[in-house]
Design a protein around this motif. Structure first.
Motif, PDB file in Angstrom:
ATOM      1  N   ALA A  67       0.826  -1.220   0.000  1.00 47.29           N
ATOM      2  CA  ALA A  67       0.000   0.000   0.000  1.00 47.29           C
ATOM      3  C   ALA A  67       0.859   1.269   0.000  1.00 47.29           C
ATOM      4  O   ALA A  67       1.830   1.367   0.755  1.00 47.29           O
ATOM      5  CB  ALA A  67      -0.923  -0.012   1.198  1.00 47.29           C
ATOM      6  N   THR A  68       0.481   2.210  -0.873  1.00 48.79           N
ATOM      7  CA  THR A  68       1.143   3.513  -0.933  1.00 48.79           C
ATOM      8  C   THR A  68       0.126   4.646  -0.825  1.00 48.79           C
ATOM      9  O   THR A  68       0.501   5.819  -0.828  1.00 48.79           O
ATOM     10  CB  THR A  68       1.853   3.670  -2.301  1.00 48.79           C
ATOM     11  OG1 THR A  68       0.894   3.407  -3.332  1.00 48.79           O
ATOM     12  CG2 THR A  68       3.030   2.711  -2.428  1.00 48.79           C
ATOM     13  N   THR A  69      -1.123   4.285  -0.784  1.00 49.43           N
ATOM     14  CA  THR A  69      -2.218   5.235  -0.984  1.00 49.43           C
ATOM     15  C   THR A  69      -3.268   5.034   0.099  1.00 49.43           C
ATOM     16  O   THR A  69      -3.533   3.897   0.490  1.00 49.43           O
ATOM     17  CB  THR A  69      -2.859   4.940  -2.366  1.00 49.43           C
ATOM     18  OG1 THR A  69      -1.876   5.160  -3.366  1.00 49.43           O
ATOM     19  CG2 THR A  69      -4.056   5.783  -2.646  1.00 49.43           C
ATOM     20  N   THR A  70      -3.846   6.154   0.547  1.00 48.10           N
ATOM     21  CA  THR A  70      -4.994   6.048   1.442  1.00 48.10           C
ATOM     22  C   THR A  70      -6.256   6.236   0.601  1.00 48.10           C
ATOM     23  O   THR A  70      -6.338   7.192  -0.172  1.00 48.10           O
ATOM     24  CB  THR A  70      -4.924   7.119   2.540  1.00 48.10           C
ATOM     25  OG1 THR A  70      -3.658   7.020   3.182  1.00 48.10           O
ATOM     26  CG2 THR A  70      -6.012   6.910   3.568  1.00 48.10           C
ATOM     27  N   ALA A  71      -7.189   5.316   0.756  1.00 53.44           N
ATOM     28  CA  ALA A  71      -8.404   5.377  -0.072  1.00 53.44           C
ATOM     29  C   ALA A  71      -9.647   5.371   0.809  1.00 53.44           C
ATOM     30  O   ALA A  71      -9.653   4.787   1.900  1.00 53.44           O
ATOM     31  CB  ALA A  71      -8.434   4.188  -1.038  1.00 53.44           C
ATOM     32  N   TRP A  72     -10.676   6.036   0.283  1.00 57.54           N
ATOM     33  CA  TRP A  72     -11.955   6.124   0.990  1.00 57.54           C
ATOM     34  C   TRP A  72     -13.089   5.865   0.004  1.00 57.54           C
ATOM     35  O   TRP A  72     -12.946   6.114  -1.199  1.00 57.54           O
ATOM     36  CB  TRP A  72     -12.173   7.542   1.540  1.00 57.54           C
ATOM     37  CG  TRP A  72     -11.215   8.016   2.571  1.00 57.54           C
ATOM     38  CD1 TRP A  72     -11.349   7.956   3.931  1.00 57.54           C
ATOM     39  CD2 TRP A  72      -9.962   8.690   2.340  1.00 57.54           C
ATOM     40  NE1 TRP A  72     -10.273   8.543   4.557  1.00 57.54           N
ATOM     41  CE2 TRP A  72      -9.402   8.996   3.609  1.00 57.54           C
ATOM     42  CE3 TRP A  72      -9.251   9.060   1.203  1.00 57.54           C
ATOM     43  CZ2 TRP A  72      -8.180   9.640   3.756  1.00 57.54           C
ATOM     44  CZ3 TRP A  72      -8.034   9.704   1.350  1.00 57.54           C
ATOM     45  CH2 TRP A  72      -7.505   9.985   2.608  1.00 57.54           C
ATOM     46  N   THR A  73     -14.196   5.417   0.536  1.00 60.31           N
ATOM     47  CA  THR A  73     -15.431   5.546  -0.227  1.00 60.31           C
ATOM     48  C   THR A  73     -16.056   6.878   0.165  1.00 60.31           C
ATOM     49  O   THR A  73     -15.901   7.342   1.302  1.00 60.31           O
ATOM     50  CB  THR A  73     -16.434   4.423   0.080  1.00 60.31           C
ATOM     51  OG1 THR A  73     -16.748   4.447   1.478  1.00 60.31           O
ATOM     52  CG2 THR A  73     -15.892   3.067  -0.320  1.00 60.31           C
ATOM     53  N   ILE A  74     -16.757   7.467  -0.797  1.00 62.97           N
ATOM     54  CA  ILE A  74     -17.550   8.666  -0.505  1.00 62.97           C
ATOM     55  C   ILE A  74     -18.977   8.173  -0.311  1.00 62.97           C
ATOM     56  O   ILE A  74     -19.530   7.496  -1.188  1.00 62.97           O
ATOM     57  CB  ILE A  74     -17.504   9.660  -1.680  1.00 62.97           C
ATOM     58  CG1 ILE A  74     -16.066   9.999  -2.061  1.00 62.97           C
ATOM     59  CG2 ILE A  74     -18.310  10.906  -1.357  1.00 62.97           C
ATOM     60  CD1 ILE A  74     -15.948  10.690  -3.431  1.00 62.97           C
ATOM     61  N   GLN A  75     -19.537   8.481   0.836  1.00 61.90           N
ATOM     62  CA  GLN A  75     -20.905   8.034   1.100  1.00 61.90           C
ATOM     63  C   GLN A  75     -21.806   9.232   1.358  1.00 61.90           C
ATOM     64  O   GLN A  75     -21.381  10.219   1.975  1.00 61.90           O
ATOM     65  CB  GLN A  75     -20.939   7.107   2.315  1.00 61.90           C
ATOM     66  CG  GLN A  75     -20.262   5.779   2.042  1.00 61.90           C
ATOM     67  CD  GLN A  75     -20.323   4.827   3.217  1.00 61.90           C
ATOM     68  OE1 GLN A  75     -19.364   4.114   3.460  1.00 61.90           O
ATOM     69  NE2 GLN A  75     -21.439   4.800   3.934  1.00 61.90           N
ATOM     70  N   VAL A  76     -23.023   9.131   0.882  1.00 64.40           N
ATOM     71  CA  VAL A  76     -24.068  10.070   1.280  1.00 64.40           C
ATOM     72  C   VAL A  76     -25.059   9.229   2.064  1.00 64.40           C
ATOM     73  O   VAL A  76     -25.699   8.336   1.508  1.00 64.40           O
ATOM     74  CB  VAL A  76     -24.731  10.761   0.072  1.00 64.40           C
ATOM     75  CG1 VAL A  76     -25.882  11.642   0.529  1.00 64.40           C
ATOM     76  CG2 VAL A  76     -23.711  11.589  -0.690  1.00 64.40           C
TER      77      VAL A  76
END
Ligand SMILES: CC(C)(COP(=O)(O)OP(=O)(O)OC[C@H]1O[C@@H](n2cnc3c(N)ncnc32)[C@H](O)[C@@H]1OP(=O)(O)O)[C@@H](O)C(=O)NCCC(=O)NCCS
Length: 167
Positions: A67-76
């Motif tokens: 891993a080199t990256t921080t990832a998120w889901t965008i939620q509403v």
């Protein structure tokens, strides 16, 4: 469409369960080129591209070995509407924080991309700052407008568009 209250939008760290749901949202609401690095083969969400989406996210953000990256889901609320990633790249003493944000077609134009970008900039600033950068194509007016709207310098050149903001 307008008026999504900021309080309804949440960035949730990506995990394996969310990744599978994120793929469904991408297939339904985005072009592969909007969410994945380009790859050979016929266009569209072929089985190979769906698999590549999973493999890519596992490699860059879920597998602690790579891993080199921080990832998120965008939620509403509880609905995933897109994804976001930050990839810090150390260049000598300075840091470039490469950002990638995408919002599903049906959720665009509601202020979500801007809210997410401002939130990522705040997170990157709290993480020590640097140069926040995002790249896109010359025909992607929405991405260019988004970066201008958060105060970034947007440079058009032959190969595409690079945006940067010192934070
Ligand atoms: C770029 C993207 C993330 C914008 O998300 P969004 O939620 O629709 O954006 P917002 O509603 O927050 O709008 C942000 C700004 O862009 C403008 N904008 C949005 N869509 C636009 C369009 N199609 N054309 C021109 N401007 C547009 C908005 O007016 C707003 O500017 P303002 O604050 O000055 O009024 C979305 O279009 C997307 O996912 N595109 C595909 C992936 C991508 O290009 N990612 C960016 C890579 S850098």
């Amino acid at each position: 469409m307008s008026g999504t209250p900021d309080s309804e939008i949440v960035l949730t760290p990506l995990d394996e369960e969310a990744l599978v749901r994120l793929l469904d949202v991408a297939v339904e609401g985005a072009d592969p080129l909007e969410v994945l690095p380009p790859m050979d083969g016929p266009p569209g969400w072929t089985p190979e591209r769906r698999e590549a989406f999973l493999v890519f996210h596992r490699r860059v953000s879920l597998d602690p070995e790579t891993a080199t990256t921080t990832a998120w889901t965008i939620q509403v609320g509880s609905t995933i509407v897109g994804g976001a990633r930050l990839h810090p790249v150390h260049r000598g003493k300075s840091v470039e924080i490469e950002a990638q944000v995408w919002v599903a077609r049906w959720a665009r134009g509601r202020g979500i991309g801007k809210w997410v970008t401002e939130t990522l900039i705040d997170a990157a600033r709290e993480g020590g700052g640097g140069r926040y950068v995002a790249s896109t194509t010359t025909d992607n007016k929405a991405a260019q407008r988004l970066m201008k709207s958060v105060g970034a310098n947007v440079d058009l050149h032959d190969g595409g568009v690079d945006s940067h903001l010192e934070i």
